[in-house]
Design an enzyme around this catalytic site. Sequence first.
Site, mmCIF file in Angstrom:
data_model
loop_
_atom_site.group_PDB
_atom_site.id
_atom_site.type_symbol
_atom_site.label_atom_id
_atom_site.label_comp_id
_atom_site.label_asym_id
_atom_site.label_seq_id
_atom_site.Cartn_x
_atom_site.Cartn_y
_atom_site.Cartn_z
ATOM 1 C CB THR A 93 -0.925 0.001 1.236
ATOM 2 O OG1 THR A 93 -1.687 -1.212 1.247
ATOM 3 C CG2 THR A 93 -1.876 1.180 1.208
ATOM 4 C CB CYS A 153 -4.949 -5.471 5.671
ATOM 5 S SG CYS A 153 -4.730 -3.715 6.016
ATOM 6 C CE LYS A 177 1.437 -10.456 1.425
ATOM 7 N NZ LYS A 177 1.349 -9.977 2.805
ATOM 8 C CG HIS A 232 3.705 -11.468 6.804
ATOM 9 N ND1 HIS A 232 3.385 -10.143 6.992
ATOM 10 C CD2 HIS A 232 4.965 -11.607 7.277
ATOM 11 C CE1 HIS A 232 4.400 -9.513 7.561
ATOM 12 N NE2 HIS A 232 5.369 -10.392 7.750
ATOM 13 C CG ASN A 273 5.698 -11.706 2.831
ATOM 14 O OD1 ASN A 273 4.839 -11.031 3.372
ATOM 15 N ND2 ASN A 273 6.772 -11.143 2.316
ATOM 16 C CG ASP A 316 11.817 -11.054 8.955
ATOM 17 O OD1 ASP A 316 11.217 -9.971 8.847
ATOM 18 O OD2 ASP A 316 11.750 -11.777 9.957
#
Length: 604
Positions: free
Chosen positions: A267, A350, A389, A419, A451, A453
């Site tokens: 974003t 999110c 995601k 993530h 996903n 680091d």
Amino acid sequence: MVRPGEAHIKEEFLIEKPVTPAESLPDPRNAQNSGPSKKRKKGQNKKRRAYQQPASQMLCQFLIKDSECLLKERCKKSHDKKEFLSKKGPDLGDECVNFKLYGVCNYGIACRFGSSHLDSDLSNIVNVELNEKMKIYEVKRTLQKEIQSKLRSKHVWFQRSYQYFEENGIDFSNELNNHLTKFKKRKFANSDGIINTENISTVNSNGTDKTSENGKEIDLSDPEQEKEHKLTASEVYDEIKEEYYCLQTRAKKTLDLRGKLFLSPLTTVGNLPFRRICKEYGADITCGEMALCEELVQGQMSEWALLKRHHTEDIFGVQICGNNPVMTAKTCELINSECDVDFIDLNVGCPIDLVFNRGAGSALMDRASKLEQMLTAMVQVSDIPISVKMRMGTCDSKLTGIGLCERLKKTGISHITVHGRTRQQRYTRLADWEYIRKCKEAADPVTLFGNGDILSYEDYNMSQTFTESVMIGRGALIKPWIFTEIKEQKHMDMTSTERMEMLKKFTRYGLEHWGTDTSGVEKTRRFMLEWMSFLYRYIPVGVLEVLPQKINERPPYYHGRDETETLMCSGNCEDWVRLSEVLLGKVPDDYNFIPKHAANSYSK
């Protein structure tokens, strides 16, 4: 002695005070730097305001095109060309990127590089031959004006979505009733807005406004009879189809993304110019910024702009955010019909409160049945592959990622991204790649991207022991050339000259995308500064004592190998503004930039 969380910097580069501006670079504002604030900020600067040029200082778009303003007294922009030119300021350069690329600049006398395409009478010069040749490479509107108008007036018929809702018992009766009621008011209401059933003309193809149920005629214009009869989507469409646009279908598309390097949807900072930079450095897959379903279905062009695709993005997806199956299915059908994309991703990760409190984003991880219903509907109404995601869960005590992977793979989605953190953690801990490995096993045979680091090719090689497919977000913001490093398996020591060339390239791409007038210049500056709030965290390889740099490590105060590199490593956002002035000219006197992420900088 190196403190925990600090990067290892060579001793000759260490200093005891904050970095000061490089004296050799021009300082149009004569700004002074100050040290960092004592209290470290966290989260987002929610009350920040981006600089906006006053409407009175902007030239009316109709006058730019040498036509009469249709808004007349309602138009707040300037209609005096001489006055506008006196306040416009000098050109920022003698080469307009749009005129050079496409043979025409649509900003005319408002262009801040106008000397390259204006004649002595200030008329716009057009290179017709070049313009015709390059039209195929222009970034097109994602939504045609006619369809936008239909969306705003709710004159779009979502045929596949409505059919799926009926077949699977999903309640959407309110939408059907709204469609029919609005149609009847437009068609049959008198000047007072009252529907007079005596004056109803025929509306059906068979010449009647009635339908039948068990041999009994049902007058849909009669509210009492309509209430008793439960309308079907086909009955409503028969009534209103003459005024509605029905969405189109396309050939079914399949994707195999296994093992490819995926640039995360980001974003604000994941804009089209930034994605072009990453593509040139080797990103295989790109994805647009998160767009809200409700605003897409309403035809909001600011939201549709997030779905624009550059021709160099060979594998490109869009990410949407919604909280119910009706809205997400309609959005997918709409994108499927009107956009050129390779996949549609549902955001279930999110963490921000504005999204979470509406039941969207990571909030859906606690509502597995609803999420499953949403993805199933999206897959059924779209010919484009659907993906999701997500995170490990919403809180540390409730990790739901593995269970969701087992359930969601049955919906027919193309791939899943996990993530390796929870919403509660944000970025306070390292990503859990062992948990990502378990999610991959649960999702098999669906492709799963890990996903979190990754900032070097060593980090990437480590991730391969857990999953072969990787998505990169913050690592690409800090060093976009990470994709090249991974493919060539080496550390790239990017000099200040090379990084400055990268920023110059972003400037050109930004002016091409957002425009070469003052508004476009300031948008380009704003998004460049947002990117710099991550980019300054890169520590040059030649300065590091120990390789590789870790994403959770911050450097002690140090100076670079030259004065430009010293300025680039500064955490003071006023230094970033000074760098932008080298590329885009002096900022307005009242200009003030505050980065989106409060922890990413300090200022006076």
